[in-house]
Design a protein around this motif. Structure first.
Motif, PDB file in Angstrom:
ATOM      1  N   GLU A 141       0.838  -1.192   0.000  1.00 44.19           N
ATOM      2  CA  GLU A 141       0.000   0.000   0.000  1.00 44.19           C
ATOM      3  C   GLU A 141       0.873   1.242   0.000  1.00 44.19           C
ATOM      4  N   SER A 153      -4.750   6.359  -2.456  1.00 39.67           N
ATOM      5  CA  SER A 153      -4.198   5.152  -1.849  1.00 39.67           C
ATOM      6  C   SER A 153      -4.131   4.078  -2.931  1.00 39.67           C
ATOM      7  N   VAL A 154      -2.947   3.536  -3.127  1.00 44.19           N
ATOM      8  CA  VAL A 154      -2.714   2.569  -4.203  1.00 44.19           C
ATOM      9  C   VAL A 154      -2.300   1.243  -3.589  1.00 44.19           C
ATOM     10  N   PHE A 167      -6.934   1.213  -6.508  1.00 46.65           N
ATOM     11  CA  PHE A 167      -6.699   2.517  -5.896  1.00 46.65           C
ATOM     12  C   PHE A 167      -8.031   3.140  -5.501  1.00 46.65           C
TER      13      PHE A 167
END
Length: 213
Positions: A141, A153-154, A167
């Motif tokens: 993350e 947030s990926v 994401f």
């Protein structure tokens, strides 16, 4: 006279018993040579598993059409389809790659400055990622900030998971957008690795060009 012996024309005695002994010796020598040849043969090494070659086109992008509360650039190899699932809402889309059997599912929610709704969307997004923990060998993350100032947030997932890259982004007051990569094929992820990397690059482009209206 030697028993079982005959005289050849050149005057040399020739024994049939000696012939038998000689043939036995020749057989023994041949067997030893065969064993020696086998022992000197190289060890067998299995060939690595081969995969079909995948020719991927160069990356080219276009602006998302339609009247949506967000915009981004997506691949010219993909087509935009409206999400037709029973849970789908107005601005839910599929960015579908016909030649790759890949699909990026886009979901969007107007959280309407409702903190409870915002928290629920955050929780749902993490639950959807967490469902893959059983099969995932790793989940990475990261928090990114796009050129337009949007935080995202990926999640990168390793292993035989149905979604390898996800994401979500939000401005915490109105917009909440999530993207997830899926493949409409049963092919193993190690075989799909080049395609996964290809579409991941396109998804990063989506994020870097994302703008809310």
């Amino acid at each position: 006279m030697i028993p079982d012996a005959t005289r050849r024309g050149d005057g040399v005695l020739f024994s049939s018993k000696n012939v038998v002994i000689t043939l036995k010796n020749l057989s023994l020598v041949a067997a030893l040579a065969l064993l020696a040849g086998c022992s000197s043969a190289p060890d067998f090494t299995p060939k690595p598993k081969g995969y079909n070659r995948i020719d991927l086109p160069p990356h080219q992008y276009q602006l998302l059409p339609g009247d949506h509360p967000y915009s981004f650039e997506y691949s010219k190899q993909a087509v935009i389809k409206r999400d037709s699932s029973s849970r789908a809402q107005q601005h839910w889309l599929n960015v579908y790659y016909p030649k790759l059997n890949a699909n990026v599912q886009i979901t969007y929610m107007d959280v309407q400055r409702d903190r409870r709704l915002y928290n629920k969307m955050m929780e749902d997004a993490r639950k959807l990622t967490g469902k893959h923990e059983i099969k995932a060998t790793a989940i990475d993350e990261r928090i990114l900030k796009t050129p337009s100032g949007i935080r995202a947030s990926v999640f990168e997932l390793q292993g035989e998971v149905p979604s390898q890259f996800q994401f979500y982004t939000t401005d915490s007051t109105k917009h909440f957008l999530r993207g997830a990569l899926y493949f409409r094929t049963a092919t193993a992820n190690d075989s799909l690795a080049p395609v996964i990397e290809y579409v991941k690059e396109d998804m990063v482009r989506m994020l870097n060009t994302l703008k809310y209206k």
